[in-house]
Design a protein around this motif. Sequence first.
Motif, PDB file in Angstrom:
ATOM      1  N   THR A 121      -5.169  11.193  -7.111  1.00 39.89           N
ATOM      2  CA  THR A 121      -4.612  11.187  -5.753  1.00 39.89           C
ATOM      3  C   THR A 121      -5.356  10.186  -4.863  1.00 39.89           C
ATOM      4  O   THR A 121      -4.738   9.443  -4.086  1.00 39.89           O
ATOM      5  N   ALA A 122      -6.688  10.173  -4.986  1.00 43.09           N
ATOM      6  CA  ALA A 122      -7.494   9.257  -4.170  1.00 43.09           C
ATOM      7  C   ALA A 122      -7.146   7.802  -4.470  1.00 43.09           C
ATOM      8  O   ALA A 122      -7.019   6.983  -3.554  1.00 43.09           O
ATOM      9  N   ARG A 123      -6.999   7.476  -5.759  1.00 43.41           N
ATOM     10  CA  ARG A 123      -6.600   6.106  -6.149  1.00 43.41           C
ATOM     11  C   ARG A 123      -5.286   5.712  -5.495  1.00 43.41           C
ATOM     12  O   ARG A 123      -5.131   4.603  -4.983  1.00 43.41           O
ATOM     13  N   GLN A 124      -4.346   6.666  -5.528  1.00 46.79           N
ATOM     14  CA  GLN A 124      -3.030   6.415  -4.960  1.00 46.79           C
ATOM     15  C   GLN A 124      -3.121   6.187  -3.441  1.00 46.79           C
ATOM     16  O   GLN A 124      -2.530   5.253  -2.904  1.00 46.79           O
ATOM     17  N   MET A 125      -3.908   7.030  -2.758  1.00 45.78           N
ATOM     18  CA  MET A 125      -4.077   6.886  -1.313  1.00 45.78           C
ATOM     19  C   MET A 125      -4.731   5.554  -0.965  1.00 45.78           C
ATOM     20  O   MET A 125      -4.387   4.905   0.024  1.00 45.78           O
ATOM     21  N   THR A 168      -4.576   2.746  -2.675  1.00 47.59           N
ATOM     22  CA  THR A 168      -3.591   1.676  -2.866  1.00 47.59           C
ATOM     23  C   THR A 168      -2.605   1.631  -1.703  1.00 47.59           C
ATOM     24  O   THR A 168      -2.257   0.563  -1.203  1.00 47.59           O
ATOM     25  N   GLU A 169      -2.166   2.812  -1.279  1.00 45.96           N
ATOM     26  CA  GLU A 169      -1.143   2.882  -0.240  1.00 45.96           C
ATOM     27  C   GLU A 169      -1.657   2.477   1.138  1.00 45.96           C
ATOM     28  O   GLU A 169      -0.999   1.752   1.871  1.00 45.96           O
ATOM     29  N   SER A 170      -2.849   2.995   1.497  1.00 40.85           N
ATOM     30  CA  SER A 170      -3.225   2.815   2.904  1.00 40.85           C
ATOM     31  C   SER A 170      -4.687   2.406   3.127  1.00 40.85           C
ATOM     32  O   SER A 170      -5.159   2.430   4.260  1.00 40.85           O
ATOM     33  N   GLY A 171      -5.390   2.020   2.073  1.00 41.91           N
ATOM     34  CA  GLY A 171      -6.730   1.472   2.263  1.00 41.91           C
ATOM     35  C   GLY A 171      -7.797   2.540   2.439  1.00 41.91           C
ATOM     36  O   GLY A 171      -7.494   3.724   2.633  1.00 41.91           O
ATOM     37  N   PRO A 172      -9.066   2.129   2.397  1.00 41.90           N
ATOM     38  CA  PRO A 172     -10.174   3.090   2.364  1.00 41.90           C
ATOM     39  C   PRO A 172     -10.355   3.895   3.658  1.00 41.90           C
ATOM     40  O   PRO A 172     -10.840   5.027   3.605  1.00 41.90           O
TER      41      PRO A 172
END
Lengths: 204, 204
Positions: free
Chosen positions: A28-32, A34-38
């Motif tokens: 989930t963290a990887r996906q987040m 990619t989608e919206s940055g750190p």
Amino acid sequence: MNGLPVSWGAPRPERADAARNRAQLLATARQMLTESGPDQLTMDALAERSGLGKGTVFRRFGTRAGIFQGLLDEVERGLQEQVLSGPPPLGPGAPPVDRLVAYGRARVRWLMENTEIARFALDGRQPVPGGSQTPASQMHIRMLLRHMDLGGLNVDVLAIQLTAALDGPLLLYLSTDALANAGPQVEQNLGAAWQDLVERVCRP
Amino acid sequence: MNGLPVSWGAPRPERADAARNRAQLLATARQMLTESGPDQLTMDALAERSGLGKGTVFRRFGTRAGIFQGLLDEVERGLQEQVLSGPPPLGPGAPPVDRLVAYGRARVRWLMENTEIARFALDGRQPVPGGSQTPASQMHIRMLLRHMDLGGLNVDVLAIQLTAALDGPLLLYLSTDALANAGPQVEQNLGAAWQDLVERVCRP
């Protein structure tokens, strides 16, 4: 030099459900990321998005930096595999100085690809990165130094110094803007400077 | 080597009221640190305790790490004064290699005395520590390297590597527990290893 043990830190054993939760949270963290940055990847946001609850996120990672450390450990495995069983000079089979030079160049490249994750994994409130274990990178450098003839040098401290000289520029002193504006040149300069440093420090 | 310019970064000019607020906030932060340790020193707590409001704390420091960076800048001035006008070999008047060795030993001692503040000043979300300026320590090391005969070495990158090799062990890799349990020994080991490193790197 073939077949030397490489001391990458063994992962802590986890119960099956804990490991499953951890894998789900990291996915989930990887996906987040990619989608919206750190910046958007926080403990609360990860708990909500994963549906696993704040308590679980806290138990698996402890802090926000711990989430990024978890992501970093995952991508570091690719580098570890090349070191353990890839072709020389990065993998086994080359003289230790050549392996150290190759390792530094590979680490710089890897760290540049993952600078953002690595910087967010920094947490001054934690005693050492990734918990109490010696970082895998430092253990590998120390192992290589032990197979060189370095006179009376304190190899344990030298390993810490060289690990810092390798990671420090990208983690502590080079801004993300500087990297974005001069990527390949920075990589080449840091790689060449690492080779110069190793050759000067490790010559008999 | 007497009278060489030492490039400690000049502080940004501040308006009088901004400077006054900053001084008041730092005094309050120091007091809070002494009373209850770094964990309690947050943006909100500092705003409440100082009576200056969250907006002012945010404008002066930006982040929580910025508060600790402010505290660190203050205590770093003592070291800077010794470098600028103290007796050699730390101050002017000794050969550059001797000054570099002395600087590293003084920096290790200073960093051990201020490890906690320095670690809390780390912030992976900020581009470089203390904003966009090159750290004073790195500028001093680079100035000394420029006065040595180092063949074709890239002195700018070497300065970054050596700064990281000097600060990194205490900031990135040595746990606070390890320091508490073996303080003087760690200081001696890091100081001696710094001297070994400099002598190997800087010999012609």
